[in-house]
Design an enzyme around this catalytic site. Structure first.
Site, PDB file in Angstrom:
ATOM      1  N   CYS A   2      45.575  32.726  50.912  1.00 44.00           N
ATOM      2  CA  CYS A   2      44.891  31.716  51.721  1.00 44.00           C
ATOM      3  C   CYS A   2      44.470  32.294  53.063  1.00 44.00           C
ATOM      4  O   CYS A   2      44.979  33.311  53.518  1.00 44.00           O
ATOM      5  CB  CYS A   2      45.813  30.520  51.944  1.00 44.00           C
ATOM      6  N   ARG A  27      39.183  34.366  51.258  1.00 45.00           N
ATOM      7  CA  ARG A  27      40.593  34.437  50.867  1.00 45.00           C
ATOM      8  C   ARG A  27      41.015  33.266  49.998  1.00 45.00           C
ATOM      9  O   ARG A  27      42.118  33.263  49.443  1.00 45.00           O
ATOM     10  CB  ARG A  27      41.474  34.484  52.119  1.00 45.00           C
ATOM     11  N   TRP A  76      43.798  29.048  48.365  1.00 47.00           N
ATOM     12  CA  TRP A  76      43.749  29.473  46.971  1.00 47.00           C
ATOM     13  C   TRP A  76      44.994  28.886  46.327  1.00 47.00           C
ATOM     14  O   TRP A  76      46.117  29.220  46.704  1.00 47.00           O
ATOM     15  CB  TRP A  76      43.746  30.994  46.856  1.00 47.00           C
ATOM     16  N   ASN A 102      50.525  30.606  53.879  1.00 48.48           N
ATOM     17  CA  ASN A 102      49.980  31.575  52.931  1.00 48.48           C
ATOM     18  C   ASN A 102      51.157  32.236  52.238  1.00 48.48           C
ATOM     19  O   ASN A 102      52.069  32.720  52.902  1.00 48.48           O
ATOM     20  CB  ASN A 102      49.137  32.617  53.677  1.00 48.48           C
ATOM     21  N   GLY A 103      51.151  32.255  50.898  1.00 44.63           N
ATOM     22  CA  GLY A 103      52.235  32.877  50.157  1.00 44.63           C
ATOM     23  C   GLY A 103      52.899  31.922  49.195  1.00 44.63           C
ATOM     24  O   GLY A 103      52.375  30.846  48.880  1.00 44.63           O
ATOM     25  N   GLU A 485      35.228  50.029  35.887  1.00 48.34           N
ATOM     26  CA  GLU A 485      34.786  49.301  37.068  1.00 48.34           C
ATOM     27  C   GLU A 485      33.558  48.449  36.757  1.00 48.34           C
ATOM     28  O   GLU A 485      33.459  47.297  37.200  1.00 48.34           O
ATOM     29  CB  GLU A 485      34.490  50.295  38.197  1.00 48.34           C
ATOM     30  N   LYS A 489      33.520  44.309  37.231  1.00 41.76           N
ATOM     31  CA  LYS A 489      32.570  43.593  38.086  1.00 41.76           C
ATOM     32  C   LYS A 489      31.871  42.486  37.314  1.00 41.76           C
ATOM     33  O   LYS A 489      31.676  41.379  37.819  1.00 41.76           O
ATOM     34  CB  LYS A 489      31.530  44.551  38.663  1.00 41.76           C
ATOM     35  N   GLU A 492      34.264  39.579  36.639  1.00 36.43           N
ATOM     36  CA  GLU A 492      34.622  38.847  37.858  1.00 36.43           C
ATOM     37  C   GLU A 492      33.563  37.825  38.257  1.00 36.43           C
ATOM     38  O   GLU A 492      33.894  36.703  38.648  1.00 36.43           O
ATOM     39  CB  GLU A 492      34.810  39.827  39.018  1.00 36.43           C
ATOM     40  N   HIS A 508      37.689  55.176  17.313  1.00 37.13           N
ATOM     41  CA  HIS A 508      39.084  54.833  17.037  1.00 37.13           C
ATOM     42  C   HIS A 508      39.316  53.325  17.092  1.00 37.13           C
ATOM     43  O   HIS A 508      40.461  52.883  17.204  1.00 37.13           O
ATOM     44  CB  HIS A 508      40.003  55.554  18.021  1.00 37.13           C
ATOM     45  N   LYS A 611      39.928  37.123  47.585  1.00 32.69           N
ATOM     46  CA  LYS A 611      39.726  38.519  47.993  1.00 32.69           C
ATOM     47  C   LYS A 611      41.032  39.268  48.162  1.00 32.69           C
ATOM     48  O   LYS A 611      41.170  40.401  47.734  1.00 32.69           O
ATOM     49  CB  LYS A 611      38.933  38.535  49.302  1.00 32.69           C
TER      50      LYS A 611
END
Length: 616
Positions: A2, A27, A76, A102-103, A485, A489, A492, A508, A611
């Site tokens: 947050c 955040r 969040w 936050n947490g 990567e 992206k 996301e 394989h 983030k």
């Protein structure tokens, strides 16, 4: 995850809080809220589910009373759904106390049972309200917010940054931190608190970093920092090296678009002051020669995009230093009883410097005798302070949730580390070092060339692929982590299935996914550096093309061998084998952004993500 901001001073706190929250919304954006002690002495609070604009509109329609003491929060969600009731701030002590958090408070359930047994009631499903009610109870007993904080903080388990204010003590905001970020902004006759310097950089670039298990009290006239027992502690002042305009869109349609355009600058800034006469000099590592000479193993720990930067850096570290390197996901590292000791260097990578999984892995490594070095983009962050050394990446603020410019800066920092250690240990000749430095110096201009020559082309076919449901990415050698990567992206920000594979794994199993029309990006190695590897990747392209795949090749200029077999070819400039990833990833960032935009999605604030991941 947050965003939190606090303010005391002579100005209208609501405007300052909302401005700070706008810069912290990356955040978390499930809900937002503010609490203000008005000029009339009453505490007013407003919070709303949804993005910050919902709260702004509500406050515009029905303003809170003006006041000069306030706290604000953007969430969040962890405990409880993202709704009005679970949004922060939470009130206690007959609505005279406001708390933001936050947490995660791990022992909230047993504390809640204790408070329920005493007759307290709750209005939300959150762990935060438990801390608020507990703090209200202690404030009622002591009459002092700092004293109450000391009692409460010592009882909480888990990760938390808590900010609180009480209407009986206007002009005071108190914060406490454990395993979660909190920084102080120092002004003239005013002071600030934030989970990130972005919360207050518009008003001051003078900051203080506070340590673990510490409490800070800010008033207009000063700042006092103590440990949970009340003992005074030393703080670490620093100056924020970027200004508020760096965290604004500046006319770009999104922060992600702006940050992709800044990839050349991110690499250049990370190199600046560290290259001299064909050699690498990293001032932050002065005095650590014995540490680097004494290591026999390197473990890189990171999560998500940072882990893929670590995988890319592994190739350079092993080639230039001849030290074996492992790359591990931070959240798995400490749970498997790893074999580490004084000759192990643990390199952590985190854009925010607050990634909880990575932070706990760093602490575990140091407790077991390993040396630690962090690669970080954020001044005043916790992970660098917990490490023996740090290399800052100087990419500037990265606001979009999906990392782009920080990724190329992290690879650059790893290459600088590899060159530094290789020369120190004598495993890299002067000539090889000078050639690598020349390659690094050329990277920013080459990334700019990719942006100039390929961006419009990529955005066009991304629009054509707006209804695509699945994309595969293939790479070999340093192209493999770039494939991972590229897939991340796309997942996301476009919410479609995407996977990255080592191209040699194709037969394989993964080739079973290939069907007519399946888009497949292939990172093609240079035929100049490894003709054998190049031939094998071209064979992979032929294999998937024969099964109807639509192939998009990322290949260097002049590579004609891919033309008969690729539907699209995205060209990157000529570069050394280890430097191609810094160029090849750029088209993948542009494509992910283009496809998500074509789908009408918010590329900066994708669903369910934040983030800075400050919880495990």
């Amino acid at each position: 995850m947050c965003g939190i901001v606090g303010y005391v001073g002579p100005r209208d706190s609501q405007a300052i809080l909302l401005s700070g929250l706008a810069r912290l919304e990356y955040r978390g954006y499930d809900s937002a809220g503010v609490a203000i002690i008005g000029a009339n002495g009453d505490l007013g609070m407003r919070k709303r589910a949804g993005k910050l604009q919902v709260l702004r509109d509500d406050l515009a329609a029905t303003p809170l009373a003006d006041g000069t003491t306030g706290i604000g929060h953007t969430r969040w969600a962890t405990h409880g759904a993202p709704n009005d009731a679970n949004a922060h701030p939470h009130l206690a002590d007959d609505d005279r106390l406001a708390v933001i958090h936050n947490g995660i408070i791990e022992n909230f359930a047993e504390l809640k049972e204790e408070l329920l047994a005493e007759g307290f009631t709750f209005r939300s499903e959150t762990d935060t309200e438990v801390a608020a009610v507990l703090l209200g109870r202690e404030h009622a007993a002591s009459g002092d917010l700092v004293t109450a904080f000391r009692t409460v903080a010592s009882r909480l388990e888990g990760a938390f940054t808590l900010l609180a204010m009480h209407q009986d003590q206007p002009g005071l905001v108190v914060g406490a931190r454990r395993n979660s970020p909190l920084v102080i902004g120092l002004g003239e006759g005013e002071n600030f608190l934030g989970s990130d310097v972005a919360a207050f950089v518009e008003h001051t670039r003078n900051a203080l970093a506070i340590g673990q298990d510490q409490i800070v009290a800010i008033t207009p006239g000063g700042v006092e920092v103590t440990d949970f027992a009340g003992n005074a502690v030393e703080t670490s002042p620093f100056e924020v090296v970027w200004d508020a305009s760096a965290a604004e869109k500046g006319g770009w349609p999104s922060f992600m678009a702006k940050e992709v355009s800044e990839e050349p600058e991110a690499v250049a800034n990370t190199l600046r002051g560290r290259l001299h006469d064909g050699a690498v000099t990293i001032p932050e590592l002065d005095g650590l020669d014995d540490l680097f000479r004494g290591i026999s193993r390197v473990i890189v720990i990171a999560c998500g995009t940072a882990a893929y930067a670590g995988m890319t850096g592994k190739y350079a570290l092993e080639q230039w230093t001849r030290i074996p390197v492992d790359v591990e996901l931070a959240h798995e590292f400490r749970y498997r009883d790893p074999v580490i000791g004084p000759d192990t260097l643990v390199v952590s990578i985190s854009q925010s410097g607050e990634t909880m999984d990575t932070l706990m892995a760093v602490k575990y490594a140091r407790e077991h005798g390993a040396k630690s070095l962090s690669i970080c983009n954020t001044q005043g962050a916790t992970i660098p302070r917990e490490s023996d050394a740090v290399i800052y990446t100087h990419a500037g603020p990265e606001v979009a949730v999906a990392s782009t410019k920080a990724f190329v800066a992290q690879i650059t920092a790893l290459y600088l580390l590899a060159l530094h250690v290789g020369r120190l240990r004598g495993t890299l000749s002067d000539a090889a070092s000078a050639e690598a430095v020349r390659e690094l110096e050329a990277v920013p201009a080459k990334i700019s060339q990719v942006l100039e020559t390929e961006q419009a082309h990529i955005e066009q076919f991304a629009r054509w692929m707006g209804d695509t449901q699945s994309v595969l990415f293939l790479g070999r050698h340093v192209g493999y982590p770039i494939a991972l990567e590229g897939a991340l992206k796309l997942k996301e920000i476009s919410y479609i299935h995407a996977e990255g594979f080592a191209a040699g794994e194709l037969k394989h199993g993964p080739i079973a996914l290939v069907e007519p029309g399946q888009p497949v990006f292939v990172i093609v190695p240079s035929p100049r550096h490894s003709s054998e590897l190049h031939k094998k990747v071209v064979s992979n392209i032929q294999e998937i093309r024969a099964r109807g795949a639509r192939v998009i090749a990322v290949a260097e200029e002049g590579d004609a061998a891919v033309l008969p077999f690729a539907d699209e070819v995205l060209r990157i400039p000529l570069a050394g084998a280890l430097f191609e990833p810094l160029l090849a990833v750029v088209p993948l960032h542009i494509f992910a952004m283009g496809l998500a935009t074509a789908k009408g999605l918010d590329v900066d604030q994708p669903r369910n993500l934040a983030k800075s991941v400050t919880v495990e």
